[in-house]
Every structure is written in C-alpha cells, then in structure tokens.
Scaffold this motif. Structure first.
Motif, short mmCIF file in Angstrom:
data_model
loop_
_atom_site.label_atom_id
_atom_site.label_comp_id
_atom_site.label_asym_id
_atom_site.label_seq_id
_atom_site.Cartn_x
_atom_site.Cartn_y
_atom_site.Cartn_z
N GLU A 106 0.73 -1.24 0.01
CA GLU A 106 0.01 0.16 -0.08
C GLU A 106 0.86 1.07 -0.09
N GLY A 107 2.10 1.12 -0.18
CA GLY A 107 2.93 2.20 -0.28
C GLY A 107 3.36 2.66 -1.73
N PRO A 126 3.59 3.89 4.11
CA PRO A 126 2.60 4.06 4.79
C PRO A 126 2.35 4.06 6.18
N HIS A 129 -3.49 1.80 7.49
CA HIS A 129 -4.15 1.11 6.35
C HIS A 129 -5.11 1.89 5.61
N ASN A 132 -2.63 8.25 4.33
CA ASN A 132 -1.32 8.28 4.70
C ASN A 132 -0.71 9.68 4.19
#
Length: 362
Positions: A106-107, A126, A129, A132
């Motif tokens: 998720e980055g 991140p 969840h 960010n």
C-alpha cells in the motif's frame, strides 16, 4: 547600526515567510494526481486508479474483478522544479499479507530520470491502512525533474495528491513508454513479493526497455477462463506475455491453454505471444507433491503450446529452467520471488523477449 537592524529585520521576515509558527517548515502545495499523466492503464475508462473498468465486463470472475481494482503497475508521471516531493494518498482498509512489505502492498516508490535512466529516488511509507501522508524525497538540486511514481501493488488506490514546494512548477509529463505489451499472469506478475512497487518485473521491464508493459497480474486467479480470454482479446496490444501457469490446476492448464491462445488469435492474428512456464516453486525442494504438481503443469503447458506452434509461427515458449537461479535463495516464501528472484528472472527473460520483439519492430 541602522543597516545592521535593517538586515536583521529582512532576515527575520524571510524566516517568517519560509517557516510556519513554532519553526515548522511551510507546507507543500498539493495537486490531485488525476491532473497528471497516468501510466500503465490500457483503457482510460472506469475509476481512475483501477486497472480495468470491471463494471463494463459483468461476466468476469468475482475475484478477478476485485483484483482489477488494485493499482499494480500503474504510475503517475510528471515534471516539477521542486526540491522535494511529498504525497497524500488513501487506499482501502486491506492489511498486507505475511509475504508482502507494507511498501509494496500500500506504499509507493518514486523514480526520477537522470542521464536517460530511471533512478530510484525515494518511497512513500504507509503508516496506516487507510490514508497517509509522507515526504518521499527532499533537498534536491535546482532544476526540472521528470518523475515516475509507482502506485500500491496490492491495494486499491482511492485518492492521491502529490506535494511540491510552494511556488514550484508541476505539470503532466509525456508518457514515457511506447507500444502496449500486456502481461497476463498470477501474483508473480502482480508483484508478489517484490519489496516495493517499482521492483515488480513488469515495472522493471518498462523502465529498462522503454516499452509499455501492462500489468494484468491477478493474484491466485490467473486461470485462463474463457471470460478472461475474451477480455484480453479485446485489448489493443502489440504483444502478449502469458505467465499464468502458477494458478490453474494441471487439469485446467491442459483444458484451457489452447482455448485461451486461439481466442486471442481470432482478434490478433500476427502479434507475438510469449508463453512462460511456471517458476520452480522452492517449496518443492523437499515437498515432493509440490514439485510433481509444478512439473506436471509445465509439461502440460509445453505440450499445448507446441501443438499450437505447428500452426502459429508467432507463438513462443520460455522454459522455467534457471528462472530463479539454482541456489534456492530466490523467493520470499518458497513460491513468490523476492527482489533477487525477480532480478534473476529478468536476466533470463528480458533478452529473449527483446530478441523476439526486434523481429516485429516493437
């Protein structure tokens, strides 16, 4: 003395304009990434950060529809004069699996063009969840930069803003890659288990060749269904890579390979189709059932591809031998390549792919 006071006053005013109260640096100016150039999506329909407009394809398997919302292989390219680059982004509430880094899941990671080469510049880490904010790179030298920001591999990107210095320029960059090379495959194509998004092998192929490799990796669900064959056949592409043997059962490989290829051929009679056997799962070093299953799938795939090759001179097969090396250090979990494994894959498949493409002037 008056001159000294005047100088001190100007310096103090300069500090006020440069810093917020309590010594914090002035905030960046943020721009919606949808105003910039999206890379890696073959049709710009549906939700901006989804790889496919699944609403327009109602008969796709449910799992494929969900995975198509992941931004694997998508990137934003732009030009900026800023000395730093930040990001604010929101993803779904998914949590990284045990074989994925948070950065890959998720980055994001940033590359900047230098001396005609895409060079790693930084990551957006991140911390939650959902939403960010992160500084990706700072203290860069003056001058205009061409940037390429890869989006999360295994999560749905809901929104993204890119931040630059107040007063700095930021604008869409020209799409950096040519042609459309579709890569259909499993979690390995999608990017598991590269440590960050830009190290998945389709992303690396794009940066290293200048060709537009489209990531259609569907983790655990690249099973060559007829509905997916129809979807792929409708795409505008200059070549197709099939790296889909890891997911189907041996029986499905035997039953579906010919139908999948012939479905593509009806609409793309001349493009090169490059089929890749499954990597040797290192879980099979000692687990004889795993080793036997992978071997059977690869044998069935080879048999079907060779049958088709008798009547299709534009169909190619890359064998699995040596894709991960021979020291059993190329995976994260005995199945998915780590960065070393992906690098070894590329050393083998990249020259073979490029040799084939030269024959087609791709």
């Amino acid at each position: 003395m008056a001159k000294n006071i005047s100088f001190l006053t100007l310096s103090f005013l300069s500090l006020i304009f440069t810093f917020d109260t309590f010594g914090q640096e002035a905030k960046a100016t943020f721009i919606d990434a949808r105003e910039l150039t999206l890379v890696g999506k073959i049709y710009h329909k549906g939700p901006f950060y989804h790889r496919l407009d699944t609403a327009a394809i109602p008969d796709l398997p449910k799992a494929v529809k969900v995975l198509a919302t992941h931004a694997a292989g998508l990137a934003i390219t732009f030009q900026t004069s800023s000395s730093k680059i930040s990001a604010k982004w929101c993803t779904s509430s998914g949590v990284p699996t045990d074989n994925m880094t948070g950065l890959a899941f998720e980055g994001m990671d940033l590359y900047i063009k230098r001396n005609d080469r895409w060079q790693y510049a930084g990551v957006a880490r991140p911390k939650s969840h959902n939403c960010n904010e992160a500084e990706i790179v700072a203290n860069m030298a003056p001058g205009n930069k061409t940037c390429l920001l890869f989006l999360p591999t295994y999560d749905e990107t809901i929104s993204l803003q890119i931040g630059v210095d107040a007063g700095a320029t930021i604008s869409p960059a020209t799409h950096p890659f040519k042609k459309n090379i579709v890569v259909y495959g499993s979690s390995i194509v999608q990017g598991a288990s590269a440590s960050r998004p830009g190290l998945s092998y389709p992303a690396r192929l794009s940066r290293e060749t200048g060709l537009n490799f489209i990531n259609l990796g569907f983790s655990g669900n690249a099973k060559m269904e007829t509905e997916v064959a129809n979807l792929v056949s409708d795409l505008s592409m200059d070549a197709l890579i099939l790296d889909c043997v890891p997911n189907p059962s041996p029986e499905e490989v035997l039953a579906r390979t010919t139908n999948f290829v012939t479905t593509i051929r009806k609409k793309h009679p001349k493009i090169p189709i490059i089929a890749i056997q499954s990597i040797a799962r290192e879980k099979g070093n000692f687990d004889t059932q795993v080793a036997s299953r992978v071997s059977l799938k690869n044998n069935y795939f080879e048999t079907e591809i060779k049958k088709l090759q008798k009547h299709d001179q534009n169909l190619y097969l890359i064998y699995a031998d040596g894709l991960l090396g021979d020291d059993q250090e190329g995976t994260t979990d005995g199945i998915h390549p780590n960065d070393l494994g992906f690098d070894r894959m590329l050393h083998k498949v990249r020259p073979m792919i490029l040799k084939i493409f030269r024959s087609y002037e791709i």
